[in-house]
Design a protein around this motif. Structure first.
Motif, short mmCIF file in Angstrom:
data_model
loop_
_atom_site.label_atom_id
_atom_site.label_comp_id
_atom_site.label_asym_id
_atom_site.label_seq_id
_atom_site.Cartn_x
_atom_site.Cartn_y
_atom_site.Cartn_z
N LYS A 64 38.02 24.23 43.60
CA LYS A 64 37.83 24.33 42.16
C LYS A 64 36.35 24.37 41.79
O LYS A 64 35.93 25.13 40.91
N ARG B 279 45.99 32.26 42.65
CA ARG B 279 45.77 30.83 42.91
C ARG B 279 46.78 29.97 42.15
O ARG B 279 47.32 29.01 42.71
N ASN B 280 47.02 30.31 40.89
CA ASN B 280 47.97 29.53 40.09
C ASN B 280 49.36 29.54 40.71
O ASN B 280 50.06 28.51 40.75
N LEU C 159 38.03 38.46 39.88
CA LEU C 159 38.14 37.01 39.76
C LEU C 159 39.43 36.63 39.03
O LEU C 159 40.08 35.63 39.37
N LEU D 281 35.11 27.80 42.56
CA LEU D 281 35.71 28.74 41.62
C LEU D 281 35.01 28.67 40.26
O LEU D 281 34.73 29.70 39.64
N GLU D 282 34.70 27.48 39.80
CA GLU D 282 34.00 27.32 38.52
C GLU D 282 32.60 27.92 38.57
O GLU D 282 32.12 28.48 37.58
N GLN E 220 33.10 31.60 38.18
CA GLN E 220 33.44 31.93 36.79
C GLN E 220 32.19 31.92 35.91
O GLN E 220 32.08 32.71 34.97
N ILE F 241 42.37 34.08 40.31
CA ILE F 241 42.90 32.95 39.55
C ILE F 241 44.41 33.05 39.38
O ILE F 241 45.14 32.06 39.48
N ASP F 242 44.91 34.28 39.14
CA ASP F 242 46.35 34.48 38.97
C ASP F 242 47.11 34.11 40.24
O ASP F 242 48.12 33.39 40.19
N TYR G 223 46.43 34.92 48.31
CA TYR G 223 45.28 34.21 47.73
C TYR G 223 44.01 34.55 48.51
O TYR G 223 42.98 34.93 47.94
#
Length: 257
Positions: A94, A120-121, A113, A97-98, A101, A117-118, A157
């Motif tokens: 995370k 990853r969720n 990106l 990833l932040e 972003q 994220i899609d 992923y």
């Protein structure tokens, strides 16, 4: 330039050369700064993004190992022990990833990106379901979920993150090629301007020499020697004057004889 003083001629000539050399220096400095900016972009922006994305892949792989190991160990306590390391890896992913972003600004980068994220969720959702089954003591169901869904989502992923890395790598290559082209263009421009400066300097020098020779009518040493002899009262010397010369110092001295 016929009516100008020698000092003025020299000043204008060398001034022109100096101006051209200053332009060469300015062009070099501007291009060096441009290249430095592009290298800074690679070092401080593009490359860190690939590092952060690779950190994510390391975290994903580590979670995959922990989940697999939780299926291999016996005893509920040992299963929980293996699963306990997942939270730390999630936090690590995370954080990276932040950072991505916050730093990715291009449209292609944002699209890649968003895909990460899609996926990853979806992967985290399957991961949560796996962890719940393990904690509830349903290891067989957890294994079935892991093999049927979670592993595929993990692969998707990782693939999406690798696509993001590929995009950033292409960006670094593009920046490198732009810098290389800028260097080539700068070198050509600097060489051309330097040759122009040399050419201007040579032309000005030739014009000044020709102008002085025309005014004197011969070599400076010869004219000085003739003036010295005439000043001493020796009018017997034969002064060599070039054909067609009707205005030089030597011509005037010969006329005076």
């Amino acid at each position: 330039m016929a009516g100008m003083k020698v000092g003025t001629r020299l000043g204008l000539g060398f001034g022109a050369v100096i101006v051209l050399l200053i332009i060469v220096a300015i062009v070099g400095i501007i291009n060096m700064r441009g290249i430095q900016a592009e290298l800074d972009d690679i070092i401080h922006d593009e490359f860190p993004k690939t590092v952060q994305a690779n950190n994510m892949i390391d975290g994903i792989n580590s979670i995959g190992v922990l989940m697999r190991d939780s299926l291999l160990v016996a005893g509920h306590d040992n299963i929980l022990k293996e699963l306990a390391g997942i939270d730390e890896k999630r936090k690590f992913i995370k954080e990276n990833l932040e950072k991505l972003q916050a730093s990715i600004a291009s449209e292609k980068g944002k699209a890649a990106l968003a895909k990460v994220i899609d996926v990853r969720n979806k992967y985290v959702g399957s991961q949560d379901a796996f962890i719940k089954l393990q904690k509830d003591g349903k290891q067989a169901e957890a294994k079935a979920l892991f093999l049927a869904e979670t592993m595929d989502l993990q692969d998707a992923y990782i693939k999406s993150v690798n696509e993001l890395i590929g995009l950033q790598s292409d960006r670094m290559i593009s920046i490198g090629e732009e810098a290389n082209q800028q260097v080539k263009s700068a070198l050509i421009l600097i060489v051309v301007l330097s040759l122009i400066a040399v050419l201007v300097g040579a032309i000005v020098a030739i014009m000044i020499v020709r102008g002085l020779m025309k005014q004197l009518g011969g070599e400076p040493d010869y004219a000085a020697d003739a003036v010295g002899k005439i000043a001493a009262g020796d009018l017997s010397m034969t002064l060599a004057v070039k054909p067609g010369d009707t205005s030089s110092l030597l011509y005037s001295m010969k006329t005076m004889q």
